[in-house]
Design an enzyme around this catalytic site. Structure first.
Site, PDB file in Angstrom:
ATOM      1  N   SER A 142       0.876  -1.181   0.000  1.00  0.00           N
ATOM      2  CA  SER A 142       0.000   0.000   0.000  1.00  0.00           C
ATOM      3  C   SER A 142       0.909   1.225   0.000  1.00  0.00           C
ATOM      4  O   SER A 142       2.107   1.118   0.320  1.00  0.00           O
ATOM      5  CB  SER A 142      -0.836  -0.017   1.283  1.00  0.00           C
ATOM      6  N   TYR A 155      -1.917  -1.324  10.361  1.00  0.00           N
ATOM      7  CA  TYR A 155      -1.912  -1.434   8.892  1.00  0.00           C
ATOM      8  C   TYR A 155      -0.579  -0.935   8.336  1.00  0.00           C
ATOM      9  O   TYR A 155       0.041  -1.581   7.494  1.00  0.00           O
ATOM     10  CB  TYR A 155      -3.081  -0.616   8.341  1.00  0.00           C
TER      11      TYR A 155
HETATM   12  P1  NAD Z   1     -11.511  -6.025  -0.087  1.00  0.00           P
HETATM   13  O1  NAD Z   1     -12.103  -5.960   1.282  1.00  0.00           O
HETATM   14  O2  NAD Z   1     -12.381  -5.807  -1.264  1.00  0.00           O
HETATM   15  O3  NAD Z   1     -10.754  -7.414  -0.300  1.00  0.00           O
HETATM   16  C1  NAD Z   1     -10.074  -8.060   0.721  1.00  0.00           C
HETATM   17  C2  NAD Z   1      -9.976  -9.533   0.394  1.00  0.00           C
HETATM   18  O4  NAD Z   1      -9.242 -10.157   1.456  1.00  0.00           O
HETATM   19  C3  NAD Z   1     -11.342 -10.223   0.319  1.00  0.00           C
HETATM   20  O5  NAD Z   1     -11.355 -11.145  -0.746  1.00  0.00           O
HETATM   21  C4  NAD Z   1     -11.445 -10.956   1.650  1.00  0.00           C
HETATM   22  O6  NAD Z   1     -12.188 -12.161   1.561  1.00  0.00           O
HETATM   23  C5  NAD Z   1      -9.960 -11.283   1.899  1.00  0.00           C
HETATM   24  N1  NAD Z   1      -9.721 -11.524   3.324  1.00  0.00           N
HETATM   25  C6  NAD Z   1      -9.859 -10.662   4.353  1.00  0.00           C
HETATM   26  N2  NAD Z   1      -9.599 -11.284   5.517  1.00  0.00           N
HETATM   27  C7  NAD Z   1      -9.278 -12.567   5.206  1.00  0.00           C
HETATM   28  C8  NAD Z   1      -8.919 -13.699   5.971  1.00  0.00           C
HETATM   29  N3  NAD Z   1      -8.863 -13.676   7.306  1.00  0.00           N
HETATM   30  N4  NAD Z   1      -8.667 -14.858   5.329  1.00  0.00           N
HETATM   31  C9  NAD Z   1      -8.762 -14.918   3.977  1.00  0.00           C
HETATM   32  N5  NAD Z   1      -9.087 -13.884   3.187  1.00  0.00           N
HETATM   33  C10 NAD Z   1      -9.353 -12.719   3.813  1.00  0.00           C
HETATM   34  O7  NAD Z   1     -10.326  -4.951  -0.050  1.00  0.00           O
HETATM   35  P2  NAD Z   1      -9.260  -4.483  -1.154  1.00  0.00           P
HETATM   36  O8  NAD Z   1      -9.205  -3.013  -1.073  1.00  0.00           O
HETATM   37  O9  NAD Z   1      -9.498  -5.122  -2.467  1.00  0.00           O
HETATM   38  O10 NAD Z   1      -7.925  -5.013  -0.488  1.00  0.00           O
HETATM   39  C11 NAD Z   1      -7.033  -5.909  -1.138  1.00  0.00           C
HETATM   40  C12 NAD Z   1      -5.606  -5.573  -0.719  1.00  0.00           C
HETATM   41  O11 NAD Z   1      -5.258  -4.281  -1.235  1.00  0.00           O
HETATM   42  C13 NAD Z   1      -5.407  -5.497   0.801  1.00  0.00           C
HETATM   43  O12 NAD Z   1      -4.187  -6.080   1.155  1.00  0.00           O
HETATM   44  C14 NAD Z   1      -5.360  -4.002   1.062  1.00  0.00           C
HETATM   45  O13 NAD Z   1      -4.611  -3.691   2.202  1.00  0.00           O
HETATM   46  C15 NAD Z   1      -4.681  -3.513  -0.206  1.00  0.00           C
HETATM   47  N6  NAD Z   1      -4.863  -2.098  -0.487  1.00  0.00           N
HETATM   48  C16 NAD Z   1      -6.110  -1.562  -0.632  1.00  0.00           C
HETATM   49  C17 NAD Z   1      -6.243  -0.203  -0.896  1.00  0.00           C
HETATM   50  C18 NAD Z   1      -7.576   0.451  -1.073  1.00  0.00           C
HETATM   51  O14 NAD Z   1      -7.635   1.692  -1.129  1.00  0.00           O
HETATM   52  N7  NAD Z   1      -8.662  -0.287  -1.197  1.00  0.00           N
HETATM   53  C19 NAD Z   1      -5.084   0.596  -1.018  1.00  0.00           C
HETATM   54  C20 NAD Z   1      -3.836   0.010  -0.849  1.00  0.00           C
HETATM   55  C21 NAD Z   1      -3.734  -1.337  -0.594  1.00  0.00           C
END
Ligand code: NAD
Length: 260
Positions: A142, A155
């Site tokens: 991130s 985080y």
């Molecule tokens: P999201 O909530 O849409 O997806 C998260 C995914 O992780 C889901 O498929 C969920 O089932 C899975 N997950 C969560 N806890 C779990 C567990 N205990 N066991 C198995 N699977 C689990 O969110 P997203 O934004 O798509 O996040 C995906 C990645 O991107 C994350 O690592 C997040 O930190 C990173 N990220 C997101 C952003 C943002 O702005 N959305 C920015 C930077 C990084």
């Protein structure tokens, strides 16, 4: 020539992970989808991938906050589909709170899912990559792997940890055809941000939609969210042979957030 390999994308039932899985499938890679959805829901998603993209797709259910579940998941994949040579560690959660009131159990969970899970999947996937003399590990960090923000101690610690672990992974495997890199997205409109949108709307007495724009403006000069599909395209590139010398890096895709 780019190789068609089997990719495991953790947390690929939603948001960024789902978009990465689609882009890898468009590029012709076979897939293992993963998430917390039931086996029947996941199987239906895998079937939709097979129909839409014509790639071999498997779904595995596992809560990656526990090491024994990850070990079981990796063994299940090996048994049902063979070794994974593209590993995308994407599963993640968020919780925001000042450090003095941050619930210790939330800290443990974020470190377990956002950081330790990537260590465990990597250590279990690497032997087959070494055997094949080829592999790609992509950790979805991130902007918070590069800079801090208030109320995100766990985080930010986990995402900085991923950046460090990725450098070590890259150094250890560079001579064996295996690369390891982080992608560092900025604001991406997924379910992960819903609580932050709601909190911003409440604090600033604005609508939910205005809160989205307000959050973007607070951090990044580019006036829109990062597209999950664009993150997927970057993953596809890092999986290609053209990216064979790119290793140990942490690539922002953040609308200029970290240029400040
Ligand atoms: P999201 O909530 O849409 O997806 C998260 C995914 O992780 C889901 O498929 C969920 O089932 C899975 N997950 C969560 N806890 C779990 C567990 N205990 N066991 C198995 N699977 C689990 O969110 P997203 O934004 O798509 O996040 C995906 C990645 O991107 C994350 O690592 C997040 O930190 C990173 N990220 C997101 C952003 C943002 O702005 N959305 C920015 C930077 C990084």
């Amino acid at each position: 020539m780019n190789r068609i390999k089997r990719a495991l994308v953790t947390g690929s039932t939603s948001g960024i992970g789902l978009a990465i899985a689609h882009q890898l499938a468009v590029a012709g890679h076979d897939l293992v989808l993963h998430g917390l959805e039931s086996q029947s829901e996941g199987d239906a998603l895998a079937e939709s991938f097979r129909k839409q993209h014509g790639v071999d797709t498997l779904y595995v259910h596992a809560d990656v906050s526990r090491v024994e579940n990850i070990e079981q998941m990796m063994a299940e994949i090996e048994q049902k589909a063979g070794p994974v040579t593209l590993l995308v560690n994407n599963a993640g959660i968020q919780h925001t709170s000042p450090i003095e009131s941050f619930p210790p159990e939330k800290w443990d969970k974020i470190i377990a899912i956002n950081l330790s899970a990537a260590f465990h999947t990597s250590r279990l996937a690497i032997p087959a990559m070494v055997e094949q003399g080829w592999g790609r590990i992509i950790n979805i960090s991130s902007v918070h792997g590069l800079v801090g923000s208030v109320n995100k101690s766990a985080y930010v610690a986990a995402k900085h940890g991923l950046v460090g672990m990725t450098k070590v992974t890259a150094l250890e495997l560079a001579s064996q055809g295996i690369t390891a890199n982080c992608i560092c997205p900025g604001w991406t409109d997924t379910p992960l941000l819903v609580e932050q949108f709601k909190a911003f709307a409440q604090q600033n007495n604005t609508s939910y939609e205005e809160a989205k724009q307000g959050l973007i403006k607070a951090k990044a000069p580019y006036p829109d969210f990062v597209s999950p599909a664009d993150i997927g395209q970057l993953v596809v590139f890092l999986c290609s042979d053209a990216a064979k010398a790119i290793t140990g890096t942490s690539m922002p895709i953040d609308g200029g957030w970290t240029a400040h």
